[in-house]
Design an enzyme around this catalytic site. Structure first.
Site, PDB file in Angstrom:
ATOM      1  N   CYS A   1       0.811  -1.233   0.000  1.00 10.35           N
ATOM      2  CA  CYS A   1       0.000   0.000   0.000  1.00 10.35           C
ATOM      3  C   CYS A   1       0.841   1.278   0.000  1.00 10.35           C
ATOM      4  O   CYS A   1       0.578   2.212  -0.781  1.00 10.35           O
ATOM      5  CB  CYS A   1      -0.950  -0.004   1.193  1.00 10.35           C
ATOM      6  SG  CYS A   1      -0.243  -0.687   2.707  1.00 10.35           S
TER       7      CYS A   1
ATOM      8  N   HIS B   1      -2.948   6.320   4.701  1.00 13.23           N
ATOM      9  CA  HIS B   1      -1.509   6.433   4.945  1.00 13.23           C
ATOM     10  C   HIS B   1      -1.023   7.803   4.476  1.00 13.23           C
ATOM     11  O   HIS B   1      -1.434   8.286   3.418  1.00 13.23           O
ATOM     12  CB  HIS B   1      -0.734   5.381   4.144  1.00 13.23           C
ATOM     13  CG  HIS B   1      -0.870   3.979   4.643  1.00 13.23           C
ATOM     14  ND1 HIS B   1      -1.514   3.641   5.811  1.00 13.23           N
ATOM     15  CD2 HIS B   1      -0.407   2.806   4.125  1.00 13.23           C
ATOM     16  CE1 HIS B   1      -1.444   2.319   5.972  1.00 13.23           C
ATOM     17  NE2 HIS B   1      -0.783   1.803   4.966  1.00 13.23           N
TER      18      HIS B   1
HETATM   19  O1  L14 Z   1       2.594  -5.974   2.466  1.00 20.57           O
HETATM   20  O2  L14 Z   1       0.615  -3.922   8.686  1.00 20.57           O
HETATM   21  O3  L14 Z   1       0.622  -5.797   1.674  1.00 20.57           O
HETATM   22  O4  L14 Z   1       0.073  -2.134   7.619  1.00 20.57           O
HETATM   23  C1  L14 Z   1       0.799  -3.855   3.968  1.00 20.57           C
HETATM   24  C2  L14 Z   1       0.246  -3.351   5.257  1.00 20.57           C
HETATM   25  C3  L14 Z   1       1.586  -5.928   5.101  1.00 20.57           C
HETATM   26  C4  L14 Z   1       1.059  -5.371   6.414  1.00 20.57           C
HETATM   27  C5  L14 Z   1       1.405  -5.745   2.628  1.00 20.57           C
HETATM   28  C6  L14 Z   1       0.534  -3.279   7.659  1.00 20.57           C
HETATM   29  C7  L14 Z   1       0.837  -5.349   3.955  1.00 20.57           C
HETATM   30  C8  L14 Z   1       1.064  -3.869   6.390  1.00 20.57           C
END
Ligand code: L14
Length: 349
Positions: A132, A252
């Site tokens: 993300c 975010h």
């Molecule tokens: O890699 O805890 O797609 O916010 C991105 C969000 C892994 C966990 C990924 C989090 C996720 C992450």
């Protein structure tokens, strides 16, 4: 939601924070669906989900579930993807996978349509949806790279708890209430459910997202570093990242420092570029206190950019503030957008 000449679509992880948004995004985009299949782990199987007034029962995802499926959107964790995505492909489905399982695999395209849609042509059944934080950053960097060249990127993130799933959102809410009521609470999820220690997120900031690697960076930071190079096809681009969790539910934020190749470029030149960039909304008017904030980006597909300014000392250095809904452009919308691109390019059988 049934269109005769549509596709058979499966959502794997349908009850999760991202899965829910995938379903909503499919509906919102009027995605051409013939039949919709909602899949999950055994734990969530049997749950009912209402989609456009029609009730669906969530079924346990098994290899046979993918018989007759054209497009499968996966967001049920890396181990589920590793096990079942190849099974789906074997049965003729094309998979868009929103976990880190295949992202750095050489035979798997890692795609943000605004940046590298053409990489979809190289797929072998699975397309990886990037992390993300990486997605929203490269959407903002790509137009800059195309016009002025990119020499270096340093990013610090301010990430919402929903990246860690629905349980992390509940933890933030319940913990906040508990603290305000002078009650005790015990952190169980954040920063990382499977790690040894859990810390308070309410009224706090945690400089750990995902697990630590041997080099002192977290996996989230290394995802941003490695995925940025792969998506932008700039294997030598210097990238560094620090990822921090904030007590924000959705959205975010990122402080991005970048250096360009071209000389003599002004902040206004960068603003003009981002004003017309695909997937970007420029919100940059300091005089009127206009800048992006997570509370304003929730529920929107775009990447919001503001606070664009030149570095004080480095003539080719700039700073910007990049905000997006991590569950949408960071996950569900980018996945559905990939599926739309696949259809447009004639890549779905
Ligand atoms: O890699 O805890 O797609 O916010 C991105 C969000 C892994 C966990 C990924 C989090 C996720 C992450």
């Amino acid at each position: 939601m049934s269109q005769q000449n549509g596709f058979n679509v499966a959502v794997v992880g349908a009850t999760g924070a991202v899965g829910q948004q995938m379903i909503e995004t499919l509906v919102k985009q009027n995605f051409p669906i013939k039949n919709l299949l909602l899949l999950s782990s055994a734990r969530s199987a049997g749950k009912k989900i209402n989609v456009s007034g029609q009730e669906y029962t969530v079924q346990e995802a098994k290899p046979e579930s993918f018989e007759g499926i054209d497009i499968a959107l996966f967001s049920a964790g890396g181990s589920v993807s590793k096990e079942l995505a190849p099974e789906a492909v074997k049965r003729g489905a094309i998979v868009v996978d929103n976990t880190s399982a295949f992202r750095m695999d050489q035979n798997t395209p890692l795609v943000v349509p605004e940046v590298n849609e053409a990489d979809l042509h190289n797929h072998n059944g699975i397309i990886a949806n990037p992390n993300c934080s990486t997605i929203q950053m490269v959407v903002a960097l790509q137009p800059i790279r195309e016009k002025f060249g990119l020499k270096k990127v340093i990013v610090s993130t301010y990430q919402a708890v929903s990246g860690a799933g629905a349980a992390a959102i509940s933890e933030l809410m319940d913990q906040t209430k508990a603290i305000l009521n002078n009650e005790s609470y015990e952190p169980k999820i954040l920063p990382v459910k499977s790690d040894n220690n859990h810390y308070q997120i309410a009224f706090n900031a945690i400089p750990q997202i995902d697990k630590f690697q041997d080099n002192g960076y977290t996996f989230e930071e290394m995802k941003m570093i490695n995925e940025t190079k792969k998506i932008m096809n700039l294997s030598d681009l210097p990238v560094s990242a620090t990822c921090v969790r904030l007590p924000v539910a959705v959205g975010h934020s990122e402080s991005v420092y970048f250096e360009i190749e071209a000389e003599g470029v002004t902040a206004n030149d960068i603003k003009a570029l981002l004003q017309d960039a695909p997937g970007v909304v420029l919100q940059d008017d300091p005089e009127n206190q206009i800048y992006p904030m997570p509370a304003n980006c929730v529920g929107k597909n775009d990447v919001f950019v503001g606070r664009i300014r030149k570095d004080i000392d480095e003539s080719r250095g700039f700073h910007m503030w990049v905000v997006s809904d991590n569950l949408l452009k960071g996950a569900a919308w980018n996945s559905v957008q990939i599926a739309e691109s696949l259809i447009k390019l004639g890549l779905v059988k």
